[in-house]
Enzyme design. Structure first.
Site, PDB file in Angstrom:
ATOM      1  N   GLY A 270     -20.876   1.348  -4.720  1.00 52.92           N
ATOM      2  CA  GLY A 270     -22.300   1.294  -4.368  1.00 52.92           C
ATOM      3  C   GLY A 270     -23.192   1.259  -5.597  1.00 52.92           C
TER       4      GLY A 270
ATOM      5  N   GLY B 117     -23.772   4.662   0.208  1.00 48.40           N
ATOM      6  CA  GLY B 117     -22.709   5.055  -0.733  1.00 48.40           C
ATOM      7  C   GLY B 117     -23.175   4.750  -2.142  1.00 48.40           C
TER       8      GLY B 117
ATOM      9  N   GLY C 108     -21.224   5.616  -5.003  1.00 49.58           N
ATOM     10  CA  GLY C 108     -20.082   5.921  -5.876  1.00 49.58           C
ATOM     11  C   GLY C 108     -19.819   4.720  -6.761  1.00 49.58           C
ATOM     12  CG  ASN C 109     -16.264   2.120  -8.966  1.00 49.45           C
ATOM     13  OD1 ASN C 109     -16.318   1.003  -8.445  1.00 49.45           O
ATOM     14  ND2 ASN C 109     -15.862   2.294 -10.211  1.00 49.45           N
TER      15      ASN C 109
ATOM     16  CE  LYS D  31      -4.299   0.123   0.507  1.00 49.80           C
ATOM     17  NZ  LYS D  31      -5.266  -0.203  -0.529  1.00 49.80           N
TER      18      LYS D  31
HETATM   19  P1  NAD Z   1     -16.343   6.625  -4.395  1.00 47.98           P
HETATM   20  O1  NAD Z   1     -15.590   7.826  -3.996  1.00 47.98           O
HETATM   21  O2  NAD Z   1     -16.601   6.361  -5.839  1.00 47.98           O
HETATM   22  O3  NAD Z   1     -17.788   6.622  -3.687  1.00 47.98           O
HETATM   23  C1  NAD Z   1     -17.968   6.836  -2.321  1.00 47.98           C
HETATM   24  C2  NAD Z   1     -19.449   7.109  -2.070  1.00 47.98           C
HETATM   25  O4  NAD Z   1     -19.645   7.229  -0.669  1.00 47.98           O
HETATM   26  C3  NAD Z   1     -19.965   8.389  -2.701  1.00 47.98           C
HETATM   27  O5  NAD Z   1     -21.282   8.157  -3.210  1.00 47.98           O
HETATM   28  C4  NAD Z   1     -20.037   9.361  -1.513  1.00 47.98           C
HETATM   29  O6  NAD Z   1     -21.033  10.346  -1.689  1.00 47.98           O
HETATM   30  C5  NAD Z   1     -20.419   8.391  -0.430  1.00 47.98           C
HETATM   31  N1  NAD Z   1     -20.142   8.914   0.914  1.00 47.98           N
HETATM   32  C6  NAD Z   1     -19.095   9.668   1.331  1.00 47.98           C
HETATM   33  N2  NAD Z   1     -19.258   9.988   2.626  1.00 47.98           N
HETATM   34  C7  NAD Z   1     -20.403   9.412   3.026  1.00 47.98           C
HETATM   35  C8  NAD Z   1     -21.112   9.364   4.239  1.00 47.98           C
HETATM   36  N3  NAD Z   1     -20.675  10.026   5.311  1.00 47.98           N
HETATM   37  N4  NAD Z   1     -22.266   8.656   4.291  1.00 47.98           N
HETATM   38  C9  NAD Z   1     -22.729   8.012   3.206  1.00 47.98           C
HETATM   39  N5  NAD Z   1     -22.113   8.030   2.013  1.00 47.98           N
HETATM   40  C10 NAD Z   1     -20.971   8.715   1.931  1.00 47.98           C
HETATM   41  O7  NAD Z   1     -15.581   5.392  -3.706  1.00 47.98           O
HETATM   42  P2  NAD Z   1     -15.662   3.858  -4.099  1.00 47.98           P
HETATM   43  O8  NAD Z   1     -14.575   3.540  -5.052  1.00 47.98           O
HETATM   44  O9  NAD Z   1     -17.065   3.529  -4.447  1.00 47.98           O
HETATM   45  O10 NAD Z   1     -15.244   3.161  -2.716  1.00 47.98           O
HETATM   46  C11 NAD Z   1     -16.185   2.989  -1.654  1.00 47.98           C
HETATM   47  C12 NAD Z   1     -15.583   2.114  -0.581  1.00 47.98           C
HETATM   48  O11 NAD Z   1     -15.210   0.847  -1.135  1.00 47.98           O
HETATM   49  C13 NAD Z   1     -14.298   2.639   0.076  1.00 47.98           C
HETATM   50  O12 NAD Z   1     -14.292   2.202   1.416  1.00 47.98           O
HETATM   51  C14 NAD Z   1     -13.196   1.931  -0.686  1.00 47.98           C
HETATM   52  O13 NAD Z   1     -12.010   1.837   0.083  1.00 47.98           O
HETATM   53  C15 NAD Z   1     -13.831   0.574  -0.862  1.00 47.98           C
HETATM   54  N6  NAD Z   1     -13.255  -0.199  -1.968  1.00 47.98           N
HETATM   55  C16 NAD Z   1     -13.292   0.277  -3.240  1.00 47.98           C
HETATM   56  C17 NAD Z   1     -12.767  -0.490  -4.266  1.00 47.98           C
HETATM   57  C18 NAD Z   1     -12.846  -0.022  -5.700  1.00 47.98           C
HETATM   58  O14 NAD Z   1     -12.509  -0.802  -6.595  1.00 47.98           O
HETATM   59  N7  NAD Z   1     -13.303   1.201  -5.973  1.00 47.98           N
HETATM   60  C19 NAD Z   1     -12.181  -1.740  -3.995  1.00 47.98           C
HETATM   61  C20 NAD Z   1     -12.161  -2.203  -2.680  1.00 47.98           C
HETATM   62  C21 NAD Z   1     -12.709  -1.415  -1.672  1.00 47.98           C
END
Ligand code: NAD
Length: 422
Positions: free
Chosen positions: A227, A222, A224-225, A104
């Site tokens: 959710g 959530g 984002g990507n 990391k």
């Molecule tokens: P992202 O930035 O695309 O989306 C995050 C989402 O969470 C957004 O919709 C944001 O509005 C929302 N959010 C932020 N603060 C919030 C709160 N207080 N309450 C509710 N919603 C809130 O991120 P992502 O890539 O979707 O990642 C989300 C999680 O998944 C993170 O914990 C990340 O570490 C984990 N993750 C992601 C991946 C990946 O491939 N993207 C892989 C493994 C783990």
């Protein structure tokens, strides 16, 4: 020391190992990172001033293959955090049974305070300082919190230009990073892989639990990507996503009608937030739903709850409000240890993050292979490999959980630890 993340992660793993007869000396041998690099990146700001920005790369363990893990840009990055997350990556790759170790990286910066030019300079500066220890067969970085394919493209280009100064470029050079833009030798499936993978894991488990799949109600925190893609594939698999949220709050339809996920995303993109995006059956109508808070979402009487935003959102304060029977951890570490204990005792099935969100790193492995082989994996082929790898991981975790009569999270960690110490 006791408030160190690495300390508490190690403690947790020691407890699980002791309970499951994993040799204590062998465990101690794989807990610490093999190498941690601290770098001081000189960053020229747009006003001409030079600032020194701290960065880290923790290379936890490469026994099973090159180190693998993202790079995050965040003001709260610390050495302790990157070390713990790199250990977690070793466990995640071991559980998925892909030939990578764990790593990391992190840079202590709030990227929102930088111009695009400064962000590019910082990405290039960090790459220069870790150049000697990364590469297709050494350590393969990827995006993480606040980094994205664009940033990885800048890093990749800097890596190539330094490599060129040192000699002829190898054919496999693009395997030095994953999460690249598709136009730059990236993998189209990477974008959807984590959310899609989470649904594969859930569907496999529902089958093993002999639970009806169709019509289960889900709430997703959530959008984002992760959710969004989880919601979309859950919808395609006949599950009812009745509530989703972003940082500003959650929405739910009246009468718990399932949301139309693509339309909700289209509405959110247009207006910039979710409130009002009450879209059911192809129509968005303000009269069809209402806003609730993120805390309300967590306490909804749904079958399945999916925290897909932040860590520690289910904790001692709200654990008693949780009504879901299954929680799929899509965010990293969304449930605190105390809440985990409480909910597990109550009989809630918790699908652990190292299993449910491993679709991303599995897709990264496919991207790495295609770059190593100078080939292109077709979309369907990548999806099939992703599904196959996840199905096998679920099977192994399930078998271990049944044989040892332990929860899924403990089973996942036992499988990963045995592969790491073995
Ligand atoms: P992202 O930035 O695309 O989306 C995050 C989402 O969470 C957004 O919709 C944001 O509005 C929302 N959010 C932020 N603060 C919030 C709160 N207080 N309450 C509710 N919603 C809130 O991120 P992502 O890539 O979707 O990642 C989300 C999680 O998944 C993170 O914990 C990340 O570490 C984990 N993750 C992601 C991946 C990946 O491939 N993207 C892989 C493994 C783990």
């Amino acid at each position: 020391m006791s408030d160190s993340l690495f300390f508490s992660t190690s403690k947790q793993l020691r407890t699980i190992s002791q309970k499951n007869n994993i040799d204590a000396d062998m465990l101690e041998a794989i807990l610490p990172p093999q190498r941690v690099i601290e770098v001081s990146i000189p960053l020229q700001r747009d006003n001409g001033k030079i600032e020194i920005v701290k960065g880290y790369r923790s290379q936890h363990n490469n026994k099973r293959g090159p180190y693998k893990g993202g790079i995050r840009f965040h003001e709260s990055v610390s050495e302790d955090e990157v070390i713990s997350l790199s250990l977690w990556m070793s466990l995640k790759c071991a559980l998925a049974n892909i030939p990578f170790g764990g790593a990391k990286g992190g840079v202590v910066i709030d990227p929102k305070t930088l111009s695009e030019k400064e962000l590019k300079l910082l990405s290039e500066g960090y790459t220069r300082l870790i150049f000697d220890v990364i590469g297709p067969l050494k350590d393969v970085p990827a995006p993480d919190v606040n980094t994205n394919p664009k940033i990885i493209e800048w890093m990749m280009n800097e890596y190539i230009s330094i490599a060129r100064e040192k000699g002829p470029i190898q054919k496999d050079i693009y395997a030095a990073f994953t999460g690249k833009p598709v136009s730059q030798n990236g993998l189209p499936v990477r974008e959807i892989a984590t959310g899609f993978g989470g649904v594969i894991v859930l569907m496999e488990l529902l089958q093993k639990l002999r639970m009806e799949k169709k019509g289960k109600n889900i709430a997703v925190q959530g959008f984002g990507n992760v959710g969004f893609n989880f919601s979309k594939f859950a919808e395609q698999n006949g599950l009812n996503v009745i509530s989703v949220s972003d940082s500003k709050g959650a929405i739910i339809n009246n009468n718990n009608k399932p949301l139309d996920i693509d339309l909700v995303m289209e509405c959110k993109r247009k207006q910039g937030y979710l409130a009002g995006c009450y879209c059911v059956g192809g129509v968005c109508d303000l009269r069809k739903g209402r806003e609730i808070t993120n805390e309300d979402l967590l306490g909804l009487p749904v079958d399945i709850l999916v925290p897909a935003a932040l860590e520690k959102v289910i904790n001692e304060k709200n654990m008693k409000n949780i009504k879901a029977k299954i929680i799929v951890e899509m965010a990293n570490g969304p449930i605190t240890p105390a809440a985990y204990e409480y909910l597990t005792k109550k009989g809630v099935i918790i699908v652990p993050d190292i299993l449910s969100n491993s679709g991303g790193v599995i897709a990264s492995h496919i991207e790495w292979k295609q770059n190593m082989e100078s080939s292109r994996y077709a979309y369907e082929e990548s999806l099939a490999e992703l599904k196959n790898t996840l199905t096998q991981a679920v099977e192994t975790v399930w078998q271990t959980s049944q044989e040892k009569n332990i929860p899924l999270r403990e089973a996942a960690l036992v499988v990963a630890l045995l592969r790491l110490v073995g």
